[in-house]
Design a protein around this motif. Structure first.
Motif, PDB file in Angstrom:
ATOM      1  N   GLY A 150      -8.079 -21.756 -55.937  1.00 14.91           N
ATOM      2  CA  GLY A 150      -6.793 -22.646 -56.170  1.00 14.91           C
ATOM      3  C   GLY A 150      -6.571 -23.350 -57.322  1.00 14.91           C
ATOM      4  N   GLY A 151      -5.737 -23.999 -57.480  1.00 13.56           N
ATOM      5  CA  GLY A 151      -5.408 -25.132 -58.594  1.00 13.56           C
ATOM      6  C   GLY A 151      -4.244 -25.810 -58.288  1.00 13.56           C
ATOM      7  N   VAL A 152      -4.171 -26.927 -58.850  1.00 11.33           N
ATOM      8  CA  VAL A 152      -2.832 -27.916 -58.606  1.00 11.33           C
ATOM      9  C   VAL A 152      -2.038 -27.861 -59.836  1.00 11.33           C
ATOM     10  CG1 VAL A 152      -2.023 -29.994 -57.592  1.00 11.33           C
ATOM     11  CG2 VAL A 152      -3.860 -28.948 -56.804  1.00 11.33           C
ATOM     12  N   ILE A 153      -0.816 -27.436 -59.965  1.00 13.69           N
ATOM     13  CA  ILE A 153      -0.064 -27.460 -61.226  1.00 13.69           C
ATOM     14  C   ILE A 153       1.193 -28.689 -61.360  1.00 13.69           C
ATOM     15  CG2 ILE A 153       1.162 -26.078 -63.053  1.00 13.69           C
ATOM     16  CD1 ILE A 153      -1.807 -25.179 -62.620  1.00 13.69           C
ATOM     17  N   SER A 154       1.232 -29.392 -62.243  1.00 15.40           N
ATOM     18  CA  SER A 154       2.262 -30.484 -62.471  1.00 15.40           C
ATOM     19  C   SER A 154       3.523 -29.867 -63.007  1.00 15.40           C
ATOM     20  CB  SER A 154       1.708 -31.697 -62.953  1.00 15.40           C
ATOM     21  OG  SER A 154       0.807 -32.200 -62.409  1.00 15.40           O
ATOM     22  N   LYS A 155       4.451 -30.187 -62.248  1.00 16.74           N
ATOM     23  CA  LYS A 155       5.951 -29.924 -63.105  1.00 16.74           C
ATOM     24  C   LYS A 155       7.003 -30.815 -62.810  1.00 16.74           C
ATOM     25  CE  LYS A 155       9.182 -26.232 -64.231  1.00 16.74           C
ATOM     26  NZ  LYS A 155      10.407 -26.873 -63.880  1.00 16.74           N
ATOM     27  N   GLY A 156       7.509 -31.672 -63.708  1.00 14.06           N
ATOM     28  CA  GLY A 156       8.309 -32.729 -63.310  1.00 14.06           C
ATOM     29  C   GLY A 156       7.684 -33.730 -62.507  1.00 14.06           C
ATOM     30  N   ASP A 157       8.264 -34.243 -61.619  1.00 16.93           N
ATOM     31  CA  ASP A 157       7.653 -35.048 -60.648  1.00 16.93           C
ATOM     32  C   ASP A 157       6.592 -34.537 -59.499  1.00 16.93           C
ATOM     33  OD1 ASP A 157       8.600 -37.271 -61.739  1.00 16.93           O
ATOM     34  OD2 ASP A 157       9.956 -37.803 -60.123  1.00 16.93           O
ATOM     35  N   GLY A 158       6.587 -33.061 -59.421  1.00 23.63           N
ATOM     36  CA  GLY A 158       5.843 -32.511 -58.389  1.00 23.63           C
ATOM     37  C   GLY A 158       4.505 -32.065 -58.975  1.00 23.63           C
ATOM     38  N   LYS A 159       3.507 -31.879 -57.854  1.00 25.37           N
ATOM     39  CA  LYS A 159       2.118 -31.415 -58.119  1.00 25.37           C
ATOM     40  C   LYS A 159       2.223 -30.140 -56.912  1.00 25.37           C
ATOM     41  CE  LYS A 159      -1.673 -33.570 -58.836  1.00 25.37           C
ATOM     42  NZ  LYS A 159      -2.476 -34.296 -59.300  1.00 25.37           N
ATOM     43  N   PHE A 160       2.177 -28.697 -57.570  1.00 24.48           N
ATOM     44  CA  PHE A 160       2.200 -27.481 -56.779  1.00 24.48           C
ATOM     45  C   PHE A 160       1.013 -27.115 -56.464  1.00 24.48           C
ATOM     46  CE2 PHE A 160       6.050 -28.708 -58.696  1.00 24.48           C
ATOM     47  CZ  PHE A 160       7.076 -28.622 -57.766  1.00 24.48           C
ATOM     48  N   PRO A 161       0.389 -26.977 -55.420  1.00 27.76           N
ATOM     49  CA  PRO A 161      -0.773 -25.988 -55.337  1.00 27.76           C
ATOM     50  C   PRO A 161      -0.608 -24.326 -55.615  1.00 27.76           C
ATOM     51  CG  PRO A 161       0.063 -26.574 -53.024  1.00 27.76           C
ATOM     52  CD  PRO A 161       1.077 -27.180 -53.971  1.00 27.76           C
ATOM     53  N   VAL A 162      -1.387 -23.820 -56.235  1.00 22.13           N
ATOM     54  CA  VAL A 162      -1.205 -22.200 -56.503  1.00 22.13           C
ATOM     55  C   VAL A 162      -2.770 -21.697 -56.092  1.00 22.13           C
ATOM     56  CG1 VAL A 162      -0.734 -20.632 -58.381  1.00 22.13           C
ATOM     57  CG2 VAL A 162       0.355 -23.093 -58.400  1.00 22.13           C
ATOM     58  N   LEU A 163      -2.296 -20.858 -55.205  1.00 17.59           N
ATOM     59  CA  LEU A 163      -3.595 -20.059 -54.634  1.00 17.59           C
ATOM     60  C   LEU A 163      -3.656 -18.895 -54.786  1.00 17.59           C
ATOM     61  CD1 LEU A 163      -3.727 -21.941 -50.990  1.00 17.59           C
ATOM     62  CD2 LEU A 163      -4.882 -22.661 -53.472  1.00 17.59           C
ATOM     63  N   CYS A 164      -4.655 -17.841 -55.198  1.00 18.62           N
ATOM     64  CA  CYS A 164      -4.522 -16.516 -54.997  1.00 18.62           C
ATOM     65  C   CYS A 164      -5.981 -16.154 -55.176  1.00 18.62           C
ATOM     66  CB  CYS A 164      -3.746 -16.114 -56.276  1.00 18.62           C
ATOM     67  SG  CYS A 164      -3.790 -14.188 -56.480  1.00 18.62           S
ATOM     68  N   PRO A 165      -6.439 -15.098 -54.262  1.00 19.97           N
ATOM     69  CA  PRO A 165      -7.746 -14.612 -54.300  1.00 19.97           C
ATOM     70  C   PRO A 165      -8.004 -14.001 -55.775  1.00 19.97           C
ATOM     71  CG  PRO A 165      -6.609 -13.723 -52.208  1.00 19.97           C
ATOM     72  CD  PRO A 165      -5.583 -14.531 -53.098  1.00 19.97           C
ATOM     73  N   LEU A 166      -7.184 -13.595 -56.419  1.00 17.40           N
ATOM     74  CA  LEU A 166      -7.582 -12.978 -57.622  1.00 17.40           C
ATOM     75  C   LEU A 166      -7.913 -13.903 -58.699  1.00 17.40           C
ATOM     76  CD1 LEU A 166      -4.418 -10.545 -58.142  1.00 17.40           C
ATOM     77  CD2 LEU A 166      -6.644  -9.838 -57.314  1.00 17.40           C
ATOM     78  N   THR A 167      -7.756 -15.295 -58.510  1.00 25.94           N
ATOM     79  CA  THR A 167      -8.312 -16.130 -59.545  1.00 25.94           C
ATOM     80  C   THR A 167      -9.524 -16.851 -59.025  1.00 25.94           C
ATOM     81  OG1 THR A 167      -7.201 -18.104 -58.397  1.00 25.94           O
ATOM     82  CG2 THR A 167      -5.871 -16.905 -60.104  1.00 25.94           C
ATOM     83  N   PHE A 168     -10.364 -16.322 -58.164  1.00 24.61           N
ATOM     84  CA  PHE A 168     -11.706 -16.645 -58.117  1.00 24.61           C
ATOM     85  C   PHE A 168     -12.332 -16.398 -59.363  1.00 24.61           C
ATOM     86  CE2 PHE A 168     -11.677 -16.152 -53.260  1.00 24.61           C
ATOM     87  CZ  PHE A 168     -12.281 -17.288 -53.121  1.00 24.61           C
ATOM     88  N   PRO A 169     -12.849 -17.348 -60.137  1.00 21.59           N
ATOM     89  CA  PRO A 169     -13.721 -16.989 -61.388  1.00 21.59           C
ATOM     90  C   PRO A 169     -14.596 -16.026 -61.260  1.00 21.59           C
ATOM     91  CG  PRO A 169     -13.622 -19.558 -60.987  1.00 21.59           C
ATOM     92  CD  PRO A 169     -13.087 -18.726 -59.712  1.00 21.59           C
ATOM     93  N   LYS A 170     -14.876 -15.254 -62.056  1.00 24.40           N
ATOM     94  CA  LYS A 170     -16.076 -14.262 -62.167  1.00 24.40           C
ATOM     95  C   LYS A 170     -17.340 -14.834 -62.015  1.00 24.40           C
ATOM     96  CE  LYS A 170     -13.011 -10.802 -62.146  1.00 24.40           C
ATOM     97  NZ  LYS A 170     -12.668 -10.506 -60.982  1.00 24.40           N
ATOM     98  N   PHE A 171     -17.351 -16.070 -62.781  1.00 24.39           N
ATOM     99  CA  PHE A 171     -18.567 -16.735 -62.859  1.00 24.39           C
ATOM    100  C   PHE A 171     -18.363 -18.114 -63.340  1.00 24.39           C
ATOM    101  CE2 PHE A 171     -18.030 -15.222 -67.131  1.00 24.39           C
ATOM    102  CZ  PHE A 171     -18.259 -16.578 -67.935  1.00 24.39           C
ATOM    103  N   SER A 172     -19.188 -18.969 -62.841  1.00 22.47           N
ATOM    104  CA  SER A 172     -19.043 -20.345 -63.500  1.00 22.47           C
ATOM    105  C   SER A 172     -20.501 -21.147 -63.826  1.00 22.47           C
ATOM    106  CB  SER A 172     -18.406 -21.328 -62.247  1.00 22.47           C
ATOM    107  OG  SER A 172     -17.229 -20.998 -62.062  1.00 22.47           O
ATOM    108  N   ILE A 173     -20.512 -21.411 -65.052  1.00 21.64           N
ATOM    109  CA  ILE A 173     -21.716 -22.047 -65.560  1.00 21.64           C
ATOM    110  C   ILE A 173     -21.788 -23.560 -65.034  1.00 21.64           C
ATOM    111  CG2 ILE A 173     -23.252 -22.508 -67.296  1.00 21.64           C
ATOM    112  CD1 ILE A 173     -22.314 -19.864 -68.718  1.00 21.64           C
ATOM    113  N   LEU A 174     -22.688 -24.038 -64.323  1.00 25.21           N
ATOM    114  CA  LEU A 174     -22.760 -25.256 -63.898  1.00 25.21           C
ATOM    115  C   LEU A 174     -24.019 -25.934 -64.304  1.00 25.21           C
ATOM    116  CD1 LEU A 174     -20.959 -24.184 -61.673  1.00 25.21           C
ATOM    117  CD2 LEU A 174     -21.683 -25.808 -60.140  1.00 25.21           C
ATOM    118  N   ASP A 175     -23.807 -26.634 -65.762  1.00 28.05           N
ATOM    119  CA  ASP A 175     -25.087 -27.102 -66.241  1.00 28.05           C
ATOM    120  C   ASP A 175     -24.866 -28.758 -66.133  1.00 28.05           C
ATOM    121  OD1 ASP A 175     -26.827 -28.550 -68.016  1.00 28.05           O
ATOM    122  OD2 ASP A 175     -26.512 -26.933 -69.415  1.00 28.05           O
ATOM    123  N   PRO A 176     -25.679 -29.640 -65.375  1.00 28.32           N
ATOM    124  CA  PRO A 176     -25.470 -30.874 -65.092  1.00 28.32           C
ATOM    125  C   PRO A 176     -25.623 -31.520 -66.267  1.00 28.32           C
ATOM    126  CG  PRO A 176     -26.660 -30.093 -63.283  1.00 28.32           C
ATOM    127  CD  PRO A 176     -26.688 -28.789 -64.407  1.00 28.32           C
TER     128      PRO A 176
END
Lengths: 386, 386
Positions: A150-176
């Motif tokens: 998921g993500g939240v995208i802003s347009k005008g005065d609105g914030k819109f959740p955008v969800l789609c299983p295809l947008t799971f990251p293939k990987f994420s590097i988490l380096d503290p």
């Protein structure tokens, strides 16, 4: 326990100095667009390391300037670049806004119709058949976007959740260590955001989700232990590592599987950010304690469980224990330097109508795990947050 | 926190009466081999429901008779059937043995060389380039095989771990009602197996894995709460659902990410099962308390954390608290009807040499998170288990 599906295919690569592994994580020969926000990833050398890892037979393009609360118009420019440069892999380098924005770009770049329509599918999710693959290098622990769809995208005065299983990251590097240079305010906001994500999957009504409850409580207790400490000691690796991992685990679907959820705090918070520009985390620290207060009857059993297991509050009447738990929650947020009252930001009753109108415009007239948070109840939450 | 990679692509489908969804989970037009153990899945109608869901344009073959501690020779017969029938999807219907065996079949069916070689890669994992895709319908909560990439295969006197990322199930259906008909002994063994899986990822030395520790503790506390209850009330949905989900979460890689692990209890237990035929769960209930006793110095800090957070033991000297925690652990296993002494199974010192020889033959001469559990220490564990 409620029935559920759980599927999270993102590969997590966690630890110090692992950026060089991008060379094995990103497909060979890819044409990559690296997306980022302000200049800090360049200033602190992260972008150079990313480029060095990728430039082994890959073409690397860049798109900077994705703002906090990423804007639709900005992201459309990235979509143009994807198309003109023949990009086939996206790499987000940044925090939640950059990752959220990159997910939108991954959908919009291969979408045939008007990309604006992607904003309006809400929690039902975008029924897309394709998306560009993406990966993340996380520099700000907060949103959990690195391991969700998921993500939240802003347009005008609105914030819109955008969800789609295809947008799971293939990987994420988490380096503290990549988060050491963050300003204290952003770290504090990240602690609050994570805390509230967990509460929104926890503070509903009991359904015998024992694993889910205890895992949620484990994240909350950890945040309470390390929240202030990691602000004061940004280069203490273990404290920061715990924040990073809790932020990811707080919103990757795990603790919310098989239990009710209530995202009303986020929804009200989004309206306040859109209208009055408060940081996302700031709005949550204001709304959550107020919502706990106003919704105490609907959430009584879990509030009492929270009071006991998180704050060790066992004495007094039910309402006294709930009051004490709310006070401790508020004090925790304040201890991070995050204010918990609308009045701290010079917001008052005169601003309520616009917030309520915004909720109404998005159809958020029956929120909560029971669908009983009417606009009137939301107005009462705002009152309690004054 | 230690560096780690975490990747678990299995889709979980959790809840009542979801077998019909096999029709969307298994590829259309597939030639499916359904693998199972004894006749109970047929007797209780599960196999009929599976067939009904699959027989929508798919060819369905069956292979029954996979025994507890699945044997290499049995599985080779399934491999023959896969090849002769042109099978391209495997569906395991059963518990850990069936799922483990199916994973081996998925590798061996497309392996070019001698399939026996697949047994000897140990925890380094099989470096396979291909495997048949597989799914699971879980009828016994215990091993976690439904959401991990490993299995244990028996050949001769040996039990061999076979690990490969290609054998993550594509999906697993977890329907707690399918476990209602299990004998009490198998449920008790499943509770013990899950408890010990968690302990082997938890009871090492502290590395500031706060999320991991608390999630582990959450599973342990849940098992203590519902373990005996779900044996006595097999058709209480919520209790059984908690067992099923804890069994899966106990060994899907999550709680072991970023922390040391010590699988010595399982390794010694495997030898005892191979040599003397005790149930897997029975061996673990014997070895774990003995190992906690013998290894108390190496594991002191985590033993004290376990004593306090799991059993609320805070009084007395360190060793008194550890003794009390061991006693409580033993009493918990006994409360499930699982004995905790070798002598309960008429095993004595005269059986130790064979166990130690078995460990030695597999190179398990320096086990534990520190690599300091020599064969002599393992013998002391056996002595403490008398």
């Amino acid at each position: 326990m409620l029935d559920f599906d759980f599927h999270n295919p993102t590969r997590i690569v966690f630890g110090k100095d692992r950026l060089a592994e991008l060379d094995t994580l990103v497909p060979a020969g890819a044409t990559v667009l690296v997306l980022y926000g302000g200049g800090s990833v360049r200033r602190f050398g992260t972008l150079d390391k990313v480029r060095a890892a990728l430039e082994n037979g890959r073409t690397v393009h860049e798109f900077g300037g994705i703002e906090p609360n990423p804007r639709y118009e900005t992201l459309l420019k990235a979509v143009e670049k994807v198309r003109s440069d023949g990009v086939d892999f996206l790499l987000a380098v940044g925090g939640g806004s950059v990752m959220d924005g990159t997910k939108f770009v991954s959908l919009a770049s291969v979408h045939d119709g008007d990309p604006e329509s992607l904003l309006y599918h809400g929690f039902a999710g975008v029924p897309a058949a394709k998306a560009l693959p993406l990966g993340c290098v996380v520099t700000l622990p907060a949103t959990g976007s690195e391991m969700n769809m998921g993500g939240v995208i802003s347009k005008g005065d609105g914030k819109f959740p955008v969800l789609c299983p295809l947008t799971f990251p293939k990987f994420s590097i988490l380096d503290p260590t990549l988060t050491y240079s963050l300003p204290a305010r952003q770290v504090a906001n990240g602690v609050v955001d994570t805390f509230v994500h967990v509460m929104e999957q926890y503070l509903t009504f009991p359904v015998e989700g024992r694993f889910q409850d205890r895992t949620s409580e484990g994240i909350l207790l950890t945040l309470i232990e390390i929240g202030r400490y990691t602000i004061d000691h940004p280069e203490d690796y273990d404290a920061r590592a715990n924040l990073v991992w809790c932020a990811t685990m707080g919103l990757n679907g795990l603790i919310g599987s098989g239990v009710p959820q209530d995202w009303a705090t986020h929804m009200i918070g989004h309206e306040i950010t859109s209208l009055y520009g408060l940081d996302h985390g700031q709005t949550l620290a204001i709304i959550l304690p107020a919502l706990m207060d106003v919704r105490r009857d609907a959430k009584r059993e879990k509030l009492l469980q929270y009071a006991e297991r998180i704050w060790n509050i066992t004495g007094g009447t039910d309402d006294e224990r709930i009051d004490a738990a709310i006070a401790r929650t508020r004090a925790f947020f304040e201890s991070l330097g995050v204010k918990t009252r609308l009045s701290d930001h010079k917001l008052g009753v005169e601003h309520f109508d616009a917030v309520i109108k915004g909720l109404e415009a998005k159809g958020l007239t029956a929120m909560s795990e029971r669908g009983d948070q009417t606009l009137e109840v939301s107005r009462n939450v705002l009152k309690a947050a004054l």
